[in-house]
Enzyme design. Structure first.
Site, PDB file in Angstrom:
ATOM      1  N   THR A  92     -40.033   2.160 -23.538  1.00 54.74           N
ATOM      2  CA  THR A  92     -39.703   0.946 -23.277  1.00 54.74           C
ATOM      3  C   THR A  92     -40.763  -0.285 -24.026  1.00 54.74           C
ATOM      4  O   THR A  92     -40.376  -1.134 -24.391  1.00 54.74           O
ATOM      5  CB  THR A  92     -39.738   0.678 -21.869  1.00 54.74           C
ATOM      6  OG1 THR A  92     -38.766   1.671 -21.240  1.00 54.74           O
ATOM      7  CG2 THR A  92     -39.598  -0.727 -21.144  1.00 54.74           C
ATOM      8  N   HIS A 103     -39.468  -0.609 -27.440  1.00 52.82           N
ATOM      9  CA  HIS A 103     -38.580  -1.558 -27.546  1.00 52.82           C
ATOM     10  C   HIS A 103     -38.969  -3.029 -27.456  1.00 52.82           C
ATOM     11  O   HIS A 103     -38.566  -3.874 -28.147  1.00 52.82           O
ATOM     12  CB  HIS A 103     -37.470  -1.629 -26.495  1.00 52.82           C
ATOM     13  CG  HIS A 103     -36.605  -0.383 -26.473  1.00 52.82           C
ATOM     14  ND1 HIS A 103     -35.453  -0.206 -27.196  1.00 52.82           N
ATOM     15  CD2 HIS A 103     -36.549   0.689 -25.798  1.00 52.82           C
ATOM     16  CE1 HIS A 103     -34.851   0.921 -27.145  1.00 52.82           C
ATOM     17  NE2 HIS A 103     -35.559   1.587 -26.350  1.00 52.82           N
ATOM     18  N   HIS A 131     -46.888  -0.041 -18.306  1.00 47.88           N
ATOM     19  CA  HIS A 131     -46.350   0.279 -16.931  1.00 47.88           C
ATOM     20  C   HIS A 131     -46.824   1.726 -16.634  1.00 47.88           C
ATOM     21  O   HIS A 131     -46.603   2.061 -15.444  1.00 47.88           O
ATOM     22  CB  HIS A 131     -45.245   0.116 -16.547  1.00 47.88           C
ATOM     23  CG  HIS A 131     -44.122   0.785 -17.443  1.00 47.88           C
ATOM     24  ND1 HIS A 131     -43.673   0.265 -18.829  1.00 47.88           N
ATOM     25  CD2 HIS A 131     -43.450   2.127 -17.345  1.00 47.88           C
ATOM     26  CE1 HIS A 131     -43.060   1.157 -19.379  1.00 47.88           C
ATOM     27  NE2 HIS A 131     -42.620   2.197 -18.691  1.00 47.88           N
ATOM     28  N   GLU A 132     -47.208   2.827 -17.761  1.00 43.77           N
ATOM     29  CA  GLU A 132     -47.499   4.027 -17.248  1.00 43.77           C
ATOM     30  C   GLU A 132     -48.706   4.144 -17.211  1.00 43.77           C
ATOM     31  O   GLU A 132     -49.595   4.202 -18.228  1.00 43.77           O
ATOM     32  CB  GLU A 132     -46.762   4.817 -18.337  1.00 43.77           C
ATOM     33  CG  GLU A 132     -45.483   4.999 -18.611  1.00 43.77           C
ATOM     34  CD  GLU A 132     -44.837   5.691 -19.706  1.00 43.77           C
ATOM     35  OE1 GLU A 132     -45.742   6.294 -20.425  1.00 43.77           O
ATOM     36  OE2 GLU A 132     -43.779   5.686 -19.837  1.00 43.77           O
ATOM     37  N   CYS A 156     -32.754   0.234  -0.503  1.00 42.40           N
ATOM     38  CA  CYS A 156     -34.093   0.634   0.163  1.00 42.40           C
ATOM     39  C   CYS A 156     -34.052   1.398   1.483  1.00 42.40           C
ATOM     40  O   CYS A 156     -34.629   2.339   1.495  1.00 42.40           O
ATOM     41  CB  CYS A 156     -35.087  -0.471   0.041  1.00 42.40           C
ATOM     42  SG  CYS A 156     -35.690  -0.921  -1.284  1.00 42.40           S
ATOM     43  N   ASP A 160     -32.791  19.136 -30.015  1.00 42.27           N
ATOM     44  CA  ASP A 160     -32.985  17.654 -30.656  1.00 42.27           C
ATOM     45  C   ASP A 160     -32.213  17.691 -31.815  1.00 42.27           C
ATOM     46  O   ASP A 160     -31.127  18.517 -31.734  1.00 42.27           O
ATOM     47  CB  ASP A 160     -34.514  17.595 -31.166  1.00 42.27           C
ATOM     48  CG  ASP A 160     -35.011  16.154 -31.151  1.00 42.27           C
ATOM     49  OD1 ASP A 160     -35.193  15.289 -30.054  1.00 42.27           O
ATOM     50  OD2 ASP A 160     -34.938  15.459 -32.436  1.00 42.27           O
ATOM     51  N   ARG A 189     -40.939  17.819 -32.836  1.00 44.47           N
ATOM     52  CA  ARG A 189     -40.764  17.982 -31.484  1.00 44.47           C
ATOM     53  C   ARG A 189     -39.943  19.271 -31.130  1.00 44.47           C
ATOM     54  O   ARG A 189     -40.329  19.862 -30.052  1.00 44.47           O
ATOM     55  CB  ARG A 189     -39.770  16.739 -30.694  1.00 44.47           C
ATOM     56  CG  ARG A 189     -40.737  15.688 -30.930  1.00 44.47           C
ATOM     57  CD  ARG A 189     -39.885  14.184 -30.579  1.00 44.47           C
ATOM     58  NE  ARG A 189     -40.861  13.078 -30.665  1.00 44.47           N
ATOM     59  CZ  ARG A 189     -40.372  11.885 -30.332  1.00 44.47           C
ATOM     60  NH1 ARG A 189     -39.076  11.600 -30.363  1.00 44.47           N
ATOM     61  NH2 ARG A 189     -41.239  10.753 -30.050  1.00 44.47           N
TER      62      ARG A 189
HETATM   63  N1  LIG Z   1     -33.154   5.679 -16.724  1.00 46.57           N
HETATM   64  C1  LIG Z   1     -34.290   5.567 -16.786  1.00 46.57           C
HETATM   65  O1  LIG Z   1     -34.971   5.062 -15.841  1.00 46.57           O
HETATM   66  C2  LIG Z   1     -35.160   5.725 -17.940  1.00 46.57           C
HETATM   67  C3  LIG Z   1     -36.412   5.646 -17.961  1.00 46.57           C
HETATM   68  C4  LIG Z   1     -37.208   5.816 -19.159  1.00 46.57           C
HETATM   69  C5  LIG Z   1     -36.678   6.266 -20.354  1.00 46.57           C
HETATM   70  N2  LIG Z   1     -35.105   6.273 -20.394  1.00 46.57           N
HETATM   71  C6  LIG Z   1     -34.350   6.551 -21.590  1.00 46.57           C
HETATM   72  O2  LIG Z   1     -34.264   8.086 -21.399  1.00 46.57           O
HETATM   73  C7  LIG Z   1     -34.263   8.568 -22.920  1.00 46.57           C
HETATM   74  C8  LIG Z   1     -35.617   9.354 -23.312  1.00 46.57           C
HETATM   75  O3  LIG Z   1     -36.635   8.671 -23.406  1.00 46.57           O
HETATM   76  P1  LIG Z   1     -37.732   9.328 -24.533  1.00 46.57           P
HETATM   77  O4  LIG Z   1     -38.747   8.073 -24.558  1.00 46.57           O
HETATM   78  O5  LIG Z   1     -38.067  10.645 -24.512  1.00 46.57           O
HETATM   79  O6  LIG Z   1     -36.944   8.989 -26.004  1.00 46.57           O
HETATM   80  P2  LIG Z   1     -37.066   9.231 -27.480  1.00 46.57           P
HETATM   81  O7  LIG Z   1     -36.354   8.127 -28.003  1.00 46.57           O
HETATM   82  O8  LIG Z   1     -38.254   9.185 -27.691  1.00 46.57           O
HETATM   83  O9  LIG Z   1     -36.379  10.553 -27.529  1.00 46.57           O
HETATM   84  C9  LIG Z   1     -35.163  10.765 -27.985  1.00 46.57           C
HETATM   85  C10 LIG Z   1     -35.085  12.131 -28.747  1.00 46.57           C
HETATM   86  O10 LIG Z   1     -33.596  12.506 -28.961  1.00 46.57           O
HETATM   87  C11 LIG Z   1     -33.396  12.993 -30.080  1.00 46.57           C
HETATM   88  N3  LIG Z   1     -31.817  12.993 -30.505  1.00 46.57           N
HETATM   89  C12 LIG Z   1     -31.235  12.127 -31.385  1.00 46.57           C
HETATM   90  N4  LIG Z   1     -29.884  12.246 -31.317  1.00 46.57           N
HETATM   91  C13 LIG Z   1     -29.852  13.659 -30.805  1.00 46.57           C
HETATM   92  C14 LIG Z   1     -28.818  14.617 -30.313  1.00 46.57           C
HETATM   93  N5  LIG Z   1     -27.364  14.296 -30.983  1.00 46.57           N
HETATM   94  N6  LIG Z   1     -28.938  15.682 -29.590  1.00 46.57           N
HETATM   95  C15 LIG Z   1     -30.299  15.783 -29.415  1.00 46.57           C
HETATM   96  N7  LIG Z   1     -31.224  15.312 -29.458  1.00 46.57           N
HETATM   97  C16 LIG Z   1     -31.240  14.015 -30.062  1.00 46.57           C
HETATM   98  C17 LIG Z   1     -34.001  12.146 -30.988  1.00 46.57           C
HETATM   99  O11 LIG Z   1     -34.518  13.027 -32.278  1.00 46.57           O
HETATM  100  C18 LIG Z   1     -35.510  12.065 -30.183  1.00 46.57           C
HETATM  101  O12 LIG Z   1     -36.528  13.076 -30.413  1.00 46.57           O
HETATM  102  C19 LIG Z   1     -34.212   7.398 -23.549  1.00 46.57           C
HETATM  103  O13 LIG Z   1     -32.872   7.041 -23.965  1.00 46.57           O
HETATM  104  C20 LIG Z   1     -34.625   6.524 -22.844  1.00 46.57           C
HETATM  105  O14 LIG Z   1     -34.227   4.957 -23.230  1.00 46.57           O
HETATM  106  C21 LIG Z   1     -34.334   6.021 -18.935  1.00 46.57           C
HETATM  107 ZN   LIG Z   2     -34.858  -3.034  -1.743  1.00 52.98          ZN
HETATM  108 ZN   LIG Z   3     -42.064   4.170 -18.992  1.00 50.73          ZN
END
Ligand SMILES: NC(=O)c1ccc[n+]([C@@H]2O[C@H](COP(=O)([O-])OP(=O)(O)OC[C@H]3O[C@@H](n4cnc5c(N)ncnc54)[C@H](O)[C@@H]3O)[C@@H](O)[C@H]2O)c1
Ligand SMILES: [Zn+2]
Ligand SMILES: [Zn+2]
Length: 364
Positions: free
Chosen positions: A62, A65, A85-86, A121, A217, A223
């Protein structure tokens, strides 16, 4: 050692000797990077808040981004915000009415701020509070030497915990929340996407007793190698027929529990087709293309349990994580590939952008 002052007849306690001002990484320009280290007042804890001296803050996807200033972050983050935030640190001030914490307590932050009164909540889903906001995104965060946070969100960490392990509980908690959307102990698990969260999920699946962990991956061999080192039983990438390999590894059945951490439609489709009949598919990823095509009939005829995951359960995810870290039964060190001084924020962001890293932690 502490100063006391009376505010509205309730005690506010602040450790003495704290500075009045601090330098903090602030998103000041609406463009790629756009961060500057600028001076802010050290914040004062409001009612129900604690003031924390930062120990470590890790860099999240995040944050990247926001650094890149993509369409999503333009709509979420106000220029002038200190992000991050972490994080974890030491309580150095108590706002009005805080009885749960003392000066000197070691805490880590749950960044989902909730009102604790809305229907979500009250049903136990504070992580999706109807009036929720995110620390370090919608309010000042922890790429700074001091921050304030609601005392409820300042979680006590296990005694003597390494501060890098303290700061990564947000993504580790994401991984655990996703995994525990299905069976883990004794189960076969596939982790799609080996970013920091996917890698933490490989760790956590092992620590929580998974029988087999398949890590997938696409082309990030750094990785994929890391996943092998931390104990994945099978590692797959773009050169493999992922669906066929997973089926072959599970006697043609598919895995009990698939977790999607890549944000790729291809991975989502692979996950759906390689989860066993009646199995579980838990999705944490955020998809750039929200119109992602999904093989619906596979979900229906395979009778899959499909679940979107957001944040961490407050507080059952934290309780599982606290236990794993306190008993030292999860080894997250190999995933924390870089620890930098917080002044090297820009280097940390560039490393995260390159993907040639696991988790990057900034120490204060
Ligand atoms: N819902 C939530 O609360 C929340 C919180 C944090 C992060 N996220 C999301 O979680 C995901 C993981 O976060 P991150 O920081 O570890 O992401 P990241 O972007 O660092 O890692 C994504 C990985 O997926 C791999 N990848 C790409 N295409 C692929 C495929 N077809 N098959 C397998 N692997 C593939 C990439 O090479 C990369 O290593 C992100 O989409 C992020 O936005 C969601
Ligand atoms: Zn609430
Ligand atoms: Zn985070």
């Amino acid at each position: 050692m502490s100063q006391h002052s009376r505010t509205a007849s309730l005690l506010v306690e602040i450790m003495s000797g704290l500075p009045d001002t601090m330098m903090a990484w602030t998103k000041v320009h609406g463009q790629q990077n756009g961060f500057e280290l600028i001076e802010h007042a050290v914040p004062s804890p409001g009612p129900g808040e604690v003031l924390v001296k930062t120990a470590s803050t890790s860099i999240c996807g995040t944050d990247l981004h926001i650094w890149l200033w993509d369409e999503w972050s333009k709509g979420e983050v106000e220029l002038g915000t200190i992000t991050g935030h972490e994080t974890c640190g030491t309580v150095v001030g108590l706002g009005e009415g805080v009885a749960s914490h003392s000066i000197g307590d070691q805490i880590a932050v749950e960044c989902h701020l909730a009102d604790w009164t809305c229907p979500r909540c009250l049903e136990g889903n504070a992580h999706i509070c109807e009036n929720g906001s995110i620390f370090g995104l919608h309010s000042h965060g922890a790429f700074a030497p001091y921050f304030t946070i609601q005392s409820t969100n300042a979680r006590h960490t296990p005694e003597g915990l390494d501060t890098a392990h303290g700061s990564i509980q947000d993504p580790l908690g994401n991984a655990i929340h996703t995994l525990t959307g299905g069976p883990v102990d004794g189960a076969t698990i596939a982790i799609h996407g080996l970013g920091p969260i996917g890698l933490f999920a490989v760790n956590a699946a092992k620590a929580l007793g998974a029988s087999k962990v398949i890590a997938i991956d696409w082309e990030n061999t750094y990785r994929m190698d890391l996943a092998k080192e931390i104990g994945a039983d099978l590692v797959l990438g773009k050169g493999d027929d992922i669906e066929a390999e997973i089926l072959a590894f599970t006697e043609g059945k598919g895995v009990d529990n698939s977790c999607e951490f890549s944000g790729s439609a291809t991975a989502l489709s692979n996950a759906i087709k390689s989860t066993r009949m009646g199995g579980y598919l838990n999705i944490l990823s955020v998809y750039g293309d929200t119109e992602t095509i999904v093989p619906m009939n596979d979900i229906v005829f395979r009778y899959l349990h499909l679940k979107g995951i957001n944040g961490r359960k407050m507080w059952s995810t934290w309780d599982i994580m606290h236990d794993l870290l306190a008993r030292n039964t999860i080894d997250v060190d190999m995933i924390i590939t870089h620890r930098l001084n917080w002044k090297d924020f820009q280097k940390g962001m560039e490393l995260t952008h390159s993907g040639q890293c696991g988790k990057v932690v900034l120490d204060f």
